[in-house]
Design a protein around this motif. Structure first.
Motif, PDB file in Angstrom:
ATOM      1  N   GLY A 163     -20.474 -11.429  -6.488  1.00 11.46           N
ATOM      2  CA  GLY A 163     -19.680 -12.206  -7.450  1.00 11.46           C
ATOM      3  C   GLY A 163     -20.460 -13.339  -8.080  1.00 11.46           C
ATOM      4  O   GLY A 163     -19.892 -14.242  -8.681  1.00 11.46           O
ATOM      5  N   ASP A 165     -24.130 -14.737 -10.415  1.00 12.43           N
ATOM      6  CA  ASP A 165     -24.758 -14.425 -11.705  1.00 12.43           C
ATOM      7  C   ASP A 165     -25.495 -13.091 -11.674  1.00 12.43           C
ATOM      8  O   ASP A 165     -25.497 -12.352 -12.654  1.00 12.43           O
ATOM      9  N   SER A 166     -26.134 -12.799 -10.535  1.00  9.34           N
ATOM     10  CA  SER A 166     -26.874 -11.527 -10.448  1.00  9.34           C
ATOM     11  C   SER A 166     -25.923 -10.351 -10.629  1.00  9.34           C
ATOM     12  O   SER A 166     -26.225  -9.405 -11.362  1.00  9.34           O
ATOM     13  N   GLU A 169     -24.878 -10.100 -14.221  1.00  8.19           N
ATOM     14  CA  GLU A 169     -25.975  -9.639 -15.063  1.00  8.19           C
ATOM     15  C   GLU A 169     -26.212  -8.135 -14.853  1.00  8.19           C
ATOM     16  O   GLU A 169     -26.373  -7.374 -15.801  1.00  8.19           O
ATOM     17  N   ARG A 186     -15.630  -9.767  -2.766  1.00 12.65           N
ATOM     18  CA  ARG A 186     -14.858 -10.020  -1.546  1.00 12.65           C
ATOM     19  C   ARG A 186     -13.781 -11.094  -1.709  1.00 12.65           C
ATOM     20  O   ARG A 186     -12.961 -11.277  -0.825  1.00 12.65           O
ATOM     21  N   ARG A 187     -13.831 -11.849  -2.802  1.00  8.29           N
ATOM     22  CA  ARG A 187     -12.825 -12.909  -3.016  1.00  8.29           C
ATOM     23  C   ARG A 187     -12.046 -12.639  -4.304  1.00  8.29           C
ATOM     24  O   ARG A 187     -12.255 -11.615  -4.954  1.00  8.29           O
ATOM     25  N   ARG A 191     -18.241 -16.613  -8.382  1.00 11.64           N
ATOM     26  CA  ARG A 191     -18.968 -17.889  -8.356  1.00 11.64           C
ATOM     27  C   ARG A 191     -19.968 -17.979  -9.519  1.00 11.64           C
ATOM     28  O   ARG A 191     -20.611 -18.998  -9.711  1.00 11.64           O
ATOM     29  N   ILE A 248     -26.017  -9.500  -3.758  1.00  8.25           N
ATOM     30  CA  ILE A 248     -25.315 -10.494  -2.929  1.00  8.25           C
ATOM     31  C   ILE A 248     -26.247 -11.639  -2.498  1.00  8.25           C
ATOM     32  O   ILE A 248     -26.094 -12.195  -1.426  1.00  8.25           O
ATOM     33  N   TYR A 295     -30.492 -24.835  -6.737  1.00  6.83           N
ATOM     34  CA  TYR A 295     -30.553 -24.539  -8.182  1.00  6.83           C
ATOM     35  C   TYR A 295     -31.026 -23.111  -8.444  1.00  6.83           C
ATOM     36  O   TYR A 295     -30.447 -22.391  -9.241  1.00  6.83           O
ATOM     37  N   GLN A 297     -33.290 -21.655 -10.227  1.00  7.62           N
ATOM     38  CA  GLN A 297     -33.480 -21.250 -11.621  1.00  7.62           C
ATOM     39  C   GLN A 297     -34.971 -21.142 -11.926  1.00  7.62           C
ATOM     40  O   GLN A 297     -35.793 -21.816 -11.295  1.00  7.62           O
TER      41      GLN A 297
HETATM   42  P1  NAP Z   1     -25.332 -16.045  -5.315  1.00  7.83           P
HETATM   43  O1  NAP Z   1     -25.019 -16.979  -6.423  1.00  7.83           O
HETATM   44  O2  NAP Z   1     -25.627 -16.577  -3.968  1.00  7.83           O
HETATM   45  O3  NAP Z   1     -24.099 -15.033  -5.214  1.00  7.83           O
HETATM   46  C1  NAP Z   1     -24.037 -14.068  -4.197  1.00  7.83           C
HETATM   47  C2  NAP Z   1     -22.718 -13.347  -4.303  1.00  7.83           C
HETATM   48  O4  NAP Z   1     -22.689 -12.311  -3.336  1.00  7.83           O
HETATM   49  C3  NAP Z   1     -21.514 -14.248  -4.051  1.00  7.83           C
HETATM   50  O5  NAP Z   1     -20.478 -13.956  -4.952  1.00  7.83           O
HETATM   51  C4  NAP Z   1     -21.113 -13.885  -2.616  1.00  7.83           C
HETATM   52  O6  NAP Z   1     -19.730 -13.944  -2.386  1.00  7.83           O
HETATM   53  C5  NAP Z   1     -21.533 -12.445  -2.520  1.00  7.83           C
HETATM   54  N1  NAP Z   1     -21.905 -12.096  -1.152  1.00  7.83           N
HETATM   55  C6  NAP Z   1     -22.808 -12.695  -0.336  1.00  7.83           C
HETATM   56  N2  NAP Z   1     -22.901 -12.064   0.839  1.00  7.83           N
HETATM   57  C7  NAP Z   1     -22.019 -11.040   0.776  1.00  7.83           C
HETATM   58  C8  NAP Z   1     -21.651 -10.035   1.685  1.00  7.83           C
HETATM   59  N3  NAP Z   1     -22.216  -9.929   2.907  1.00  7.83           N
HETATM   60  N4  NAP Z   1     -20.696  -9.158   1.312  1.00  7.83           N
HETATM   61  C9  NAP Z   1     -20.127  -9.227   0.083  1.00  7.83           C
HETATM   62  N5  NAP Z   1     -20.442 -10.164  -0.841  1.00  7.83           N
HETATM   63  C10 NAP Z   1     -21.374 -11.057  -0.480  1.00  7.83           C
HETATM   64  O7  NAP Z   1     -26.580 -15.101  -5.664  1.00  7.83           O
HETATM   65  P2  NAP Z   1     -27.079 -14.567  -7.081  1.00  7.83           P
HETATM   66  O8  NAP Z   1     -25.961 -14.030  -7.880  1.00  7.83           O
HETATM   67  O9  NAP Z   1     -28.211 -13.668  -6.742  1.00  7.83           O
HETATM   68  O10 NAP Z   1     -27.642 -15.849  -7.817  1.00  7.83           O
HETATM   69  C11 NAP Z   1     -28.649 -16.655  -7.188  1.00  7.83           C
HETATM   70  C12 NAP Z   1     -29.118 -17.742  -8.155  1.00  7.83           C
HETATM   71  O11 NAP Z   1     -29.822 -17.161  -9.240  1.00  7.83           O
HETATM   72  C13 NAP Z   1     -27.975 -18.548  -8.754  1.00  7.83           C
HETATM   73  O12 NAP Z   1     -28.365 -19.885  -8.843  1.00  7.83           O
HETATM   74  C14 NAP Z   1     -27.799 -17.952 -10.116  1.00  7.83           C
HETATM   75  O13 NAP Z   1     -27.293 -18.891 -11.055  1.00  7.83           O
HETATM   76  C15 NAP Z   1     -29.225 -17.544 -10.464  1.00  7.83           C
HETATM   77  N6  NAP Z   1     -29.228 -16.415 -11.419  1.00  7.83           N
HETATM   78  C16 NAP Z   1     -29.219 -16.708 -12.759  1.00  7.83           C
HETATM   79  C17 NAP Z   1     -29.211 -15.681 -13.686  1.00  7.83           C
HETATM   80  C18 NAP Z   1     -29.231 -16.010 -15.158  1.00  7.83           C
HETATM   81  O14 NAP Z   1     -28.956 -17.152 -15.513  1.00  7.83           O
HETATM   82  N7  NAP Z   1     -29.553 -15.074 -16.036  1.00  7.83           N
HETATM   83  C19 NAP Z   1     -29.175 -14.346 -13.267  1.00  7.83           C
HETATM   84  C20 NAP Z   1     -29.159 -14.080 -11.901  1.00  7.83           C
HETATM   85  C21 NAP Z   1     -29.175 -15.125 -10.979  1.00  7.83           C
HETATM   86  P3  NAP Z   1     -18.934 -15.347  -2.375  1.00  7.83           P
HETATM   87  O15 NAP Z   1     -18.816 -15.766  -3.798  1.00  7.83           O
HETATM   88  O16 NAP Z   1     -17.652 -14.991  -1.732  1.00  7.83           O
HETATM   89  O17 NAP Z   1     -19.770 -16.265  -1.542  1.00  7.83           O
END
Ligand code: NAP
Length: 343
Positions: A163, A165-166, A169, A186-187, A191, A248, A295, A297
């Protein structure tokens, strides 16, 4: 003959590493970068190599694709004479000066300062069939941007779990090829950033399964479906899919730093002071996702890469001054060792 001692070794190859290298090279520190060896989960250049459009990196009003951005950063570091080894560092001996780094191929390098910028890697749910199918090319992946365009995924129903940004995207990207994309979260709220959520919710090819947990990945040679448990009632059902993408979050690549510098409970490097990149060991600095659980980023990684190089430069000159004061510089000391040519 005494072995060469590097002024600075930078470990990693994302925005933090290449920015640190550019600053270190321009400061005449003659940096050596260990950019890592390609594997199924990671390639030199880090996570941005898996990102299509980066819309929020300053200086690119029309956006830039992640690979181009990383190759440009690398080229910029090389322009000021950065030496590059396509190899992983697996051990860092910080027991004394110089530090000793050992690579996966067995190369030993001695360095007075080290910048760790090894980034983070994708997390998995930990389900039985998940990794097996991911490793055998069976339709399970932690990188939609790397694998989504494969013919096997064309006109299929594809699932993305997560849930953040990844997940947003990846789901949006996959709509280019898929018949339908189902986000399993899961929610009951994402986020991810509002602009990315808006894009997802407006996309007619994407639907969301809220409050849903994947309990099983189905399929022998190739994924055929996922078992999902919905809501508090815990009702389980199978969603037939032709591809399963896990988004995730990530874990920092700090395995080789355990017991070397202070790490937090999730494995991120803890810096000794706020707004500084020095770790618990003087002379070892950390930059990028490896020290930033908040962050994460590209631009903040690049910023901390700059900070790490500047701090390392100051630390090295301070250490040299101290050595000078004690008049212990011998003709064979680090300062007299040959350096590679400069432009
Ligand atoms: P993240 O923000 O940590 O989100 C992980 C997601 O996976 C959360 O929604 C979480 O659920 C879910 N999750 C985690 N463990 C899980 C599990 N065991 N089972 C089911 N769901 C699970 O990770 P991310 O999306 O990779 O992003 C990481 C960072 O990179 C962020 O700062 C993001 O802004 C950045 N990013 C930016 C861009 C862009 O700007 N183009 C693109 C990609 C990533 P909950 O919400 O319930 O915790």
């Amino acid at each position: 003959m005494e072995k060469r001692v590097e002024e600075i070794v930078i470990v990693g190859s994302g925005p933090a590493a290449w920015t640190a290298a550019t600053y270190a090279a321009r400061a005449r520190l003659d940096p050596l970068v260990f950019e890592g060896a390609p594997s199924r989960e990671m390639i030199p250049g880090g996570q941005l190599m898996f990102t299509t459009e980066v819309e929020n990196y300053p200086g690119f009003p029309d956006g830039v694709d992640g690979q181009s951005l990383m190759l440009s950063m690398r080229a910029q570091a090389v322009r000021f004479v950065t030496r590059i080894a396509t190899d992983d560092i697996v051990k860092l001996d910080a027991g004394g000066q110089p530090f000793i780094l050992t690579s996966a191929e067995g190369t030993e390098v001695r360095a007075r300062a080290v910048v760790v910028a090894t980034g983070a890697r994708a997390n998995w749910l930990g389900l039985k069939n998940e990794r097996r199918l991911a490793e055998t090319g069976g339709g399970v992946s932690a990188c939609a941007v790397c694998d989504g365009a494969l013919p096997a995924f064309r006109n299929q129903v594809l699932a993305v779990v997560g849930g953040g940004d990844s997940a947003m995207e990846e789901a949006t990207y996959l709509t280019k090829f898929a018949k339908e994309v189902v986000i399993i979260h899961r929610r009951d709220a994402f986020r991810a950033s509002p602009i990315m959520v808006e894009r997802v919710l407006k996309n007619e090819k994407i639907r969301v399964e809220w409050n849903a947990v994947v309990t099983e990945v189905l399929g022998d040679d190739f994924v055929t479906g996922i078992r999902v448990r919905n809501g508090e009632a815990g009702e389980e059902r199978v969603i037939e899919v032709g591809g399963f993408f896990v988004a995730i979050g990530h874990t920092p690549n700090t395995g080789f730093l355990k017991g070397v510098v202070t790490l937090d409970d999730k494995g991120y490097v803890v810096t000794a002071k706020a707004w500084r990149t020095e770790t618990s060991v003087p002379g070892i600095f950390a930059a990028g996702d490896v020290m930033d659980p908040y962050y994460r980023q590209a631009i903040t990684a690049a910023g901390t890469g700059c900070m790490a190089a500047l701090e390392a430069e100051r630390w090295l000159s301070h250490a040299s001054d101290e050595a000078g004061e004690k008049a212990v510089i011998s003709p064979t000391s680090d300062h007299h060792l040959p350096r590679s040519p400069r432009p």
